[in-house]
Design a protein around this motif. Structure first.
Motif, PDB file in Angstrom:
ATOM      1  N   LEU A   1      -4.639   2.701   5.618  1.00 34.42           N
ATOM      2  CA  LEU A   1      -3.584   1.897   6.230  1.00 34.42           C
ATOM      3  C   LEU A   1      -2.787   2.791   7.169  1.00 34.42           C
ATOM      4  O   LEU A   1      -2.358   3.882   6.788  1.00 34.42           O
ATOM      5  CB  LEU A   1      -2.672   1.325   5.140  1.00 34.42           C
ATOM      6  N   GLY A   2      -2.627   2.345   8.407  1.00 41.08           N
ATOM      7  CA  GLY A   2      -1.950   3.152   9.407  1.00 41.08           C
ATOM      8  C   GLY A   2      -0.452   3.219   9.196  1.00 41.08           C
ATOM      9  O   GLY A   2       0.136   2.462   8.416  1.00 41.08           O
TER      10      GLY A   2
ATOM     11  N   LEU B   1      -1.699  -1.168  -1.092  1.00 39.50           N
ATOM     12  CA  LEU B   1      -3.062  -1.332  -0.577  1.00 39.50           C
ATOM     13  C   LEU B   1      -4.045  -1.234  -1.728  1.00 39.50           C
ATOM     14  O   LEU B   1      -4.037  -0.265  -2.486  1.00 39.50           O
ATOM     15  CB  LEU B   1      -3.369  -0.249   0.461  1.00 39.50           C
ATOM     16  N   ASP B   2      -4.884  -2.250  -1.867  1.00 40.75           N
ATOM     17  CA  ASP B   2      -5.877  -2.277  -2.944  1.00 40.75           C
ATOM     18  C   ASP B   2      -7.272  -2.439  -2.354  1.00 40.75           C
ATOM     19  O   ASP B   2      -7.489  -3.265  -1.461  1.00 40.75           O
ATOM     20  CB  ASP B   2      -5.585  -3.424  -3.907  1.00 40.75           C
ATOM     21  N   LEU B   3      -8.209  -1.633  -2.855  1.00 43.42           N
ATOM     22  CA  LEU B   3      -9.608  -1.712  -2.449  1.00 43.42           C
ATOM     23  C   LEU B   3     -10.449  -1.950  -3.702  1.00 43.42           C
ATOM     24  O   LEU B   3     -10.428  -1.143  -4.630  1.00 43.42           O
ATOM     25  CB  LEU B   3     -10.047  -0.414  -1.763  1.00 43.42           C
ATOM     26  N   SER B   4     -11.147  -3.072  -3.745  1.00 44.73           N
ATOM     27  CA  SER B   4     -11.970  -3.425  -4.898  1.00 44.73           C
ATOM     28  C   SER B   4     -13.424  -3.575  -4.476  1.00 44.73           C
ATOM     29  O   SER B   4     -13.712  -3.986  -3.341  1.00 44.73           O
ATOM     30  CB  SER B   4     -11.495  -4.746  -5.520  1.00 44.73           C
ATOM     31  N   LEU B   5     -14.323  -3.268  -5.410  1.00 47.39           N
ATOM     32  CA  LEU B   5     -15.745  -3.435  -5.176  1.00 47.39           C
ATOM     33  C   LEU B   5     -16.304  -4.393  -6.220  1.00 47.39           C
ATOM     34  O   LEU B   5     -16.158  -4.168  -7.421  1.00 47.39           O
ATOM     35  CB  LEU B   5     -16.481  -2.096  -5.252  1.00 47.39           C
TER      36      LEU B   5
ATOM     37  N   ALA C   1      -4.458   6.420   2.336  1.00 54.27           N
ATOM     38  CA  ALA C   1      -5.883   6.146   2.141  1.00 54.27           C
ATOM     39  C   ALA C   1      -6.153   5.927   0.663  1.00 54.27           C
ATOM     40  O   ALA C   1      -5.524   6.539  -0.201  1.00 54.27           O
ATOM     41  CB  ALA C   1      -6.736   7.300   2.671  1.00 54.27           C
ATOM     42  N   VAL C   2      -7.092   5.053   0.370  1.00 54.26           N
ATOM     43  CA  VAL C   2      -7.524   4.805  -0.993  1.00 54.26           C
ATOM     44  C   VAL C   2      -9.051   4.784  -1.007  1.00 54.26           C
ATOM     45  O   VAL C   2      -9.679   4.233  -0.100  1.00 54.26           O
ATOM     46  CB  VAL C   2      -6.937   3.485  -1.537  1.00 54.26           C
TER      47      VAL C   2
END
Length: 382
Positions: A248-249, A262-266, A287-288
């Motif tokens: 995310l900038g 910010l969430d990043l899921s797979l 960054a995540v």
């Protein structure tokens, strides 16, 4: 959650980004265009039948269990995923979430899975899955007959008593022609490769699993506003490894710390959560990263950790990026720059020998995956 995998999915129906099929208040989630509307029953007697290979649209009340029927043979595994979609502006806490279980006719649990909003207590789509597996390691739930998918909410004490939209996905996986190893691979390369660099290719994500935008190895960029969820799909043949980072900038406006911004899921092809990661946001770039995962292999299903056992099918895996609605309180409701870095490692391998498929629709998708139909498309610049 120790559940089975799913039928391998390489194709999804395209929808315009941001499209929705909810009744009443528009939802930011795009349901599959062919989703069949069904009503969950409050008991097993009136439970509507779910067919593998089909997507359904339903709703989930704030209290009580709802039931759906599964009529299963003894020759394949069957999986049910439920995606809960709270309305924008809903109140959710870290412990709120959804539970899915598959039970036999005697009320015994075959498996269950629970997912919650955790630290990212922002209303967004979350999915849980459960399975009826036929396994050499257990004799539970192996017989043909009537089973039930049971869906309920968890931890709703502090939530608003509203009804959530629900997308159900049922699928199946045939048995193997010949039983192979019944234990997970003992060793695999768990080192993180150097992240990809270079200018990102513009690629705004879809608004649901069905409208997920296909990406391959590369750097992808988009603008995301608070409360928005982007869906991307990454085709992974057998033997390939996925590495993913979301960034995310920075912002020159506002100030303060947005927790779990910010969430990043797979998710795997059965829409079962493999792993996720989140980070706070304080106006500087963040960054995540999803921790290194094993190569896609049928034998991964015998592993105990979810993040390993979930990597058990070739097919389309889903990267889901969410920017918490709370970010707007500190940095405004405008968009922020998002960068998704995807690397695909490993070497393609031949898949297991499946004996067949319980449905023609399922078989076509399965054969496409096994024969390499999930090739890496949409490769970006590096």
């Amino acid at each position: 959650m120790a559940v089975g995998g799913a039928l391998l999915l390489c194709t999804t129906a395209a929808l315009p980004s941001g499209a929705a099929f909810a009744v009443g208040t528009p939802s930011p989630y795009a349901f599959a265009p062919d989703a069949r509307p069904v009503t969950g029953a409050t008991g097993t007697a009136d439970a509507v039948r779910l067919s593998p290979g089909t997507t359904y649209k339903s709703s989930l009340p704030s209290e009580g269990k709802i039931y759906y029927r599964l009529d299963l043979a003894a020759t394949s595994d069957t999986y049910v995923s439920a995606t809960a979609i709270p309305a924008p502006g809903s109140t959710v806490s870290a412990s709120d979430g959804i539970r899915v279980s598959v039970q036999d006719a005697d009320g015994r649990s075959c498996s269950f899975g629970t997912e919650t909003f955790r630290v990212v207590h922002s209303p967004r789509p979350i999915a849980a899955w459960a399975a009826r597996e036929i396994s050499a390691n257990t004799s539970r739930c192996e017989s043909a007959g009537t089973y039930y998918a049971v869906v309920e909410r968890v931890g709703t004490a502090s939530s608003a008593p509203d009804t959530w939209d629900l997308e159900l996905f049922a699928t199946s996986e045939p048995s193997l022609e010949q039983t192979g190893a019944t234990s997970a691979p003992e060793a695999w390369d768990s080192a993180s490769p150097a992240p990809l660099t270079g200018e990102g290719v513009r690629r705004e994500g879809g608004s649901g699993f069905a409208s997920a935008v296909s990406v391959g190895e590369g750097v992808w960029s988009a603008d995301i506003e608070p409360g928005r969820t982007f869906f991307y799909r990454v085709p992974l043949p057998w033997g390939r490894q996925l590495y993913a980072t979301a960034e995310l900038g920075s912002s020159a406006d506002g100030g303060g710390i947005a927790v779990g911004a910010l969430d990043l899921s797979l998710y795997n092809p059965a829409r079962g959560l493999v792993d996720d990661a989140s980070t706070n946001y304080d106006g500087s770039q963040k960054a995540v990263e999803i921790d290194p995962l094993p190569p896609v292999a049928y034998e991964n299903r015998y592993a105990v950790p979810d993040r390993v056992s979930g990597m058990r099918f070739a097919g389309s895996y889903y990267l889901v990026v969410h920017l918490a609605a709370d970010v707007a309180e500190k940095y405004g409701d405008g968009t922020l720059p998002l960068t998704l870095r995807v690397r695909v490692g490993g070497s393609a391998e031949s898949g297991p020998g499946y004996a067949g498929s319980p449905s023609r629709r399922a078989s076509l998708r399965l054969v496409e995956a096994i024969r390499g139909g999930c090739g890496e498309r949409g490769r970006g610049r590096r």
